[in-house]
Design an enzyme around this catalytic site. Structure first.
Site, short mmCIF file in Angstrom:
data_model
loop_
_atom_site.label_atom_id
_atom_site.label_comp_id
_atom_site.label_asym_id
_atom_site.label_seq_id
_atom_site.Cartn_x
_atom_site.Cartn_y
_atom_site.Cartn_z
N ASP A 23 0.87 -1.19 0.00
CA ASP A 23 0.00 0.00 0.00
C ASP A 23 0.90 1.24 0.00
OD1 ASP A 23 -0.93 0.31 3.55
OD2 ASP A 23 0.90 -0.49 2.63
N HIS A 46 8.90 -0.77 8.92
CA HIS A 46 8.33 -2.10 9.14
C HIS A 46 8.51 -3.02 7.93
CE1 HIS A 46 5.94 -0.56 12.64
NE2 HIS A 46 5.78 0.51 11.89
O1 RIB Z 1 1.63 -1.18 10.89
C1 RIB Z 1 2.62 -0.90 9.94
C2 RIB Z 1 2.13 -1.19 8.55
O2 RIB Z 1 1.04 -0.33 8.24
C3 RIB Z 1 3.18 -0.91 7.46
O3 RIB Z 1 2.98 -1.79 6.40
C4 RIB Z 1 2.86 0.50 7.02
O4 RIB Z 1 3.25 0.74 5.67
C5 RIB Z 1 1.36 0.50 7.12
O5 RIB Z 1 0.87 -0.11 5.93
CA CA Z 2 2.68 -0.95 4.13
#
Ligand code: RIB
Ligand code: CA
Length: 327
Positions: free
Chosen positions: A9, A255
């Site tokens: 995303d 992340h």
């Molecule tokens: O919680 C972190 C996730 O949520 C990551 O993938 C960040 O890009 C959002 O999509």
């Molecule tokens: Ca993400």
């Protein structure tokens, strides 16, 4: 060499992950056969245009709009996926990624366009075209993966491995008290993914939060004289501003890049294997990932998920910085 189909995303840490994947492609360590985008940080179409912007920055062109193919001379197909979750309203994360998903730095339109095929159809087609070879890396809500499972019940037997950034177990949530954003955005889809009979590696906040980058890392990136490093530095400024109150220091949690690195370097992680379910009905807990950590014989007959509970943080940070600086 890993054969990766990336579902994301494209927001800021997804974009850094695209840079990492591009460095693997350039080094001949991975093949990126396609990208699908999904609602989450931004709407799915904006995520696809952001993905094309990042790929073009590092010399990877998107496949032609009309084509539904596989990466190669024609470029990497970028497919737009689900515009909303299966059973709740859509929710974006402009506070963390900017209204445009890339820190509102005002990037020009990409030269390329998304392909006509949907992300879920692309997952099914590429898994069928490369049976047993594809690592499905998912760093956004799991709506496209859930839809692909509904489209083709044989999909689990065709995919080599599914690696998901999401969830939280012995760590607070980041979008509610207990739920992590990717899972919370579409709990029904996530539960379909964890219930299916395919090998899933889950990289939750328990593993990602300890990898938060700091001043040294950010300054090491900013000091590098390249388009990719300048781009990464610019988009991370927005993300660092958003993260600093949580970390109580300048920094950010990238992340998605940890999920990508564990997909190709699993030895950098530490894991436990347990069945995972998603709370679908709790007023306070909907979207929470649940495992049974009791030392009793497992009562849950779901296929266990391999949950990353830690990683080699220094190696992750050093390799991610080196990857972006290599572009
Ligand atoms: O919680 C972190 C996730 O949520 C990551 O993938 C960040 O890009 C959002 O999509
Ligand atoms: Ca993400």
């Amino acid at each position: 060499m890993s054969t990766i189909l990336f579902d994301c995303d494209t927001g800021i840490d997804d974009a850094i992950t695209l840079l990492y994947l591009a460095s693997l492609v350039r080094a001949g360590e991975a093949e990126l056969i396609g990208v699908g985008t999904v609602h989450g940080n931004v709407d799915a179409r904006t995520g696809a245009l952001n993905t094309l912007r990042v790929l073009e920055l590092v010399g990877i062109k998107g496949a032609e709009a009309g084509e539904a193919g596989e990466a190669g001379e024609a470029g990497v197909p970028v497919a737009v996926g689900a515009s909303r979750p299966m059973a709740q309203d859509v929710h974006y994360a402009a506070d963390w990624h900017g209204a445009d998903g890339l820190g509102d730095i005002g990037l020009p339109e990409p030269a390329g366009r998304p392909v006509a095929e949907s992300a879920a159809a692309q997952i099914v087609r590429l898994a069928r075209s490369r049976p047993g070879e594809v690592t499905l890396l998912a760093t956004g809500p799991l709506t496209n993966l859930g839809a692909a499972l509904l489209l083709d019940p044989e999909l689990p037997a065709l995919v080599r491995e599914v690696v998901v950034m999401g969830g939280a177990f012995d760590h607070p949530g980041n979008i509610t008290t207990h739920a992590e954003a990717n899972i919370w955005h579409d709990p029904e889809a996530a539960d379909l993914v964890f219930a299916a009979d395919w090998p899933v590696v889950l990289v939750p906040l328990d593993a990602t939060h300890p990898t938060a980058v700091d001043d040294r890392w950010l300054d090491g990136l900013a000091a590098h004289d390249s388009d990719a490093a300048r781009f990464a530095t610019r988009i991370l400024e927005f993300y660092v501003t958003a993260y600093t109150p949580t970390l109580k220091r300048r920094g950010a949690v990238i992340h998605d890049a940890l999920a990508a690195m564990l997909a190709v370097r699993p030895e950098l992680g530490t894991y436990v294997e347990r069945p995972v379910r998603v709370e679908l009905r709790g007023e306070l807990t909907r979207g929470t990932t649940v495992w049974d950590a009791r030392s009793l014989p497992a009562e849950d007959h779901r296929r266990p998920v391999r949950v990353a509970v830690g990683s080699d943080v220094t190696t992750f940070q050093d390799r991610l910085l080196a990857a972006v600086r290599s572009l």
